[in-house]
Motif scaffolding. Sequence first.
Motif, PDB file in Angstrom:
ATOM      1  N   ARG A  41       0.850  -1.254  -0.034  1.00  0.00           N
ATOM      2  CA  ARG A  41      -0.080  -0.096   0.002  1.00  0.00           C
ATOM      3  C   ARG A  41       0.926   1.357   0.129  1.00  0.00           C
ATOM      4  NH1 ARG A  41      -3.248   0.097   5.135  1.00  0.00           N
ATOM      5  NH2 ARG A  41      -4.488   1.613   4.033  1.00  0.00           N
ATOM      6  N   LEU A  62       1.223   4.336  -2.957  1.00  0.00           N
ATOM      7  CA  LEU A  62       1.275   5.910  -2.549  1.00  0.00           C
ATOM      8  C   LEU A  62       2.454   6.537  -3.391  1.00  0.00           C
ATOM      9  CD1 LEU A  62       0.054   6.218   1.081  1.00  0.00           C
ATOM     10  CD2 LEU A  62      -1.370   6.602  -1.062  1.00  0.00           C
ATOM     11  N   ASP A 111       2.085   6.373  -7.210  1.00  0.00           N
ATOM     12  CA  ASP A 111       1.143   7.382  -7.603  1.00  0.00           C
ATOM     13  C   ASP A 111       1.677   8.802  -7.702  1.00  0.00           C
ATOM     14  OD1 ASP A 111      -0.582   5.425  -7.992  1.00  0.00           O
ATOM     15  OD2 ASP A 111      -2.028   5.591  -6.226  1.00  0.00           O
ATOM     16  N   CYS A 112       2.524   9.212  -6.661  1.00  0.00           N
ATOM     17  CA  CYS A 112       3.056  10.472  -6.337  1.00  0.00           C
ATOM     18  C   CYS A 112       4.044  10.873  -7.772  1.00  0.00           C
ATOM     19  CB  CYS A 112       3.937  10.408  -5.260  1.00  0.00           C
ATOM     20  SG  CYS A 112       4.733  12.267  -4.871  1.00  0.00           S
ATOM     21  N   GLN A 119       0.151  17.398  -5.522  1.00  0.00           N
ATOM     22  CA  GLN A 119       0.359  15.709  -5.745  1.00  0.00           C
ATOM     23  C   GLN A 119       1.531  15.332  -4.978  1.00  0.00           C
ATOM     24  OE1 GLN A 119       1.036  18.561  -7.616  1.00  0.00           O
ATOM     25  NE2 GLN A 119       2.591  17.956  -9.461  1.00  0.00           N
ATOM     26  N   LEU A 175       3.533  13.636  -1.697  1.00  0.00           N
ATOM     27  CA  LEU A 175       3.226  12.800  -0.776  1.00  0.00           C
ATOM     28  C   LEU A 175       4.113  12.958   0.591  1.00  0.00           C
ATOM     29  CD1 LEU A 175       2.375   9.797   0.341  1.00  0.00           C
ATOM     30  CD2 LEU A 175       4.179   8.902  -0.801  1.00  0.00           C
ATOM     31  N   GLY A 234      -2.294  16.626   5.672  1.00  0.00           N
ATOM     32  CA  GLY A 234      -3.765  15.883   5.481  1.00  0.00           C
ATOM     33  C   GLY A 234      -4.832  16.854   5.254  1.00  0.00           C
ATOM     34  N   HIS A 274      -2.660  16.336   0.926  1.00  0.00           N
ATOM     35  CA  HIS A 274      -1.847  15.386   0.604  1.00  0.00           C
ATOM     36  C   HIS A 274      -2.195  14.080   1.150  1.00  0.00           C
ATOM     37  CE1 HIS A 274       0.768  18.685  -0.608  1.00  0.00           C
ATOM     38  NE2 HIS A 274       0.312  19.158   0.338  1.00  0.00           N
ATOM     39  N   ARG A 275      -1.603  13.082   0.653  1.00  0.00           N
ATOM     40  CA  ARG A 275      -1.353  11.718   1.137  1.00  0.00           C
ATOM     41  C   ARG A 275      -0.505  11.500   2.100  1.00  0.00           C
ATOM     42  NH1 ARG A 275      -4.693   8.352  -2.108  1.00  0.00           N
ATOM     43  NH2 ARG A 275      -4.794   7.100   0.047  1.00  0.00           N
ATOM     44  N   ASP A 324      -2.698   7.756   5.706  1.00  0.00           N
ATOM     45  CA  ASP A 324      -3.352   6.896   4.956  1.00  0.00           C
ATOM     46  C   ASP A 324      -2.871   5.441   4.875  1.00  0.00           C
ATOM     47  OD1 ASP A 324      -5.245   8.863   3.241  1.00  0.00           O
ATOM     48  OD2 ASP A 324      -3.275  10.136   3.352  1.00  0.00           O
TER      49      ASP A 324
END
Length: 262
Positions: A40, A44, A47-48, A123, A125, A146, A150-151, A179
Motif C-alpha cells: 500500500r 502511494l 502514484d506520487c 500531488q 506525498l 492531510g 496530501h496523502r 493513509d
Amino acid sequence: MSVESADEFGTEPVTAERFAREGLAALRRLTEAARADVTRAAGLIADCVRAGGVVQAFGTGHSQAVVLEVAGRAGGLVPTNRISIADLVLHGGEPPSVLDDPLLERRPGIAARLYDLAAPHPQDLFVVISNSGVNNVIVEMALHAGERGHRVLALTSLAHTRAVPAGHPSGRKLADLADVVLDNAAPPGDALLGLPGGGAVCALSTLTGVMLVQMAVAEAAGLLLASGERPPVYVSANVPGGFEGNLELEKRYAGRLRRTAS
C-alpha cells in the motif's frame, strides 16, 4: 506485530551476537508481517511519482536517519525532499540560536512554518517518520499535510505509540492521521536488549525503518516499471558520470528538491 519488550529476554548476557540474533529475527518477522502495508505504501509512492510529485520526508531526532533513507540517496528516488527543523535557519531566516531550544519540537506552529518553506505541490506525498508518533511537531505536520489534501505515509512504532499518551492538543497521534502506516515493530523505548536491574540497550527502529523504506522503494519501482515507466533513480555521485546524470534527472523537479551538504 510486535517485538518482545526488553525485560522479557531474562538474564541472557548482553553481547553483539545476541543483538545480531534478535535484530535479524525482528527483521525476518517484519518482512512477512509488513508485506501488505508495504504494498500500500508503494502504491502511494508510485502514484506520487507518476503525477510529477515529490516525496516530502520529515522526522526529528534520530528518525532523521530514516528520513535520509528516503530523500536524496544513491539507489533512491530522485523526486524526494528532506524537510528538517534546521530549515528554519537554512531557508527561513531564523537565527541559528533558535535551534538551541530543547523544546522546539513541541512548539505550536513549527510544522506549518516548515510546510510553507518546503512549498509542496498538491500531488506531493508526505512521509512522516517518528518512533513514538506523539511528538507535537510530528503530529502537527501530518495534520497540516492531510488538511491540505496530501496523502500521508507514516512510519512509526505502534507498540510505542500505544504505550504513551498523546502529546498533541488534539489527542491524536501520527498513526491516526496517515493513509498508510508502516509499523517498524520496535518495542516501547526502542532499545532491544534488557539490562540487569532494568533498562535496555541497542535501538531497533533504525534497522527496521531502513528495511521498510527500502522495501517500499523497491515495490514502488516495480510498479512503475510494470506500467512502462522508468523510475527516476539516483546513481552514486562517486561513480563516473553519476553526479552529472543526477543533475539531469533533478532538472525535472527544479526548485523543489533541496540538496545541501548537511
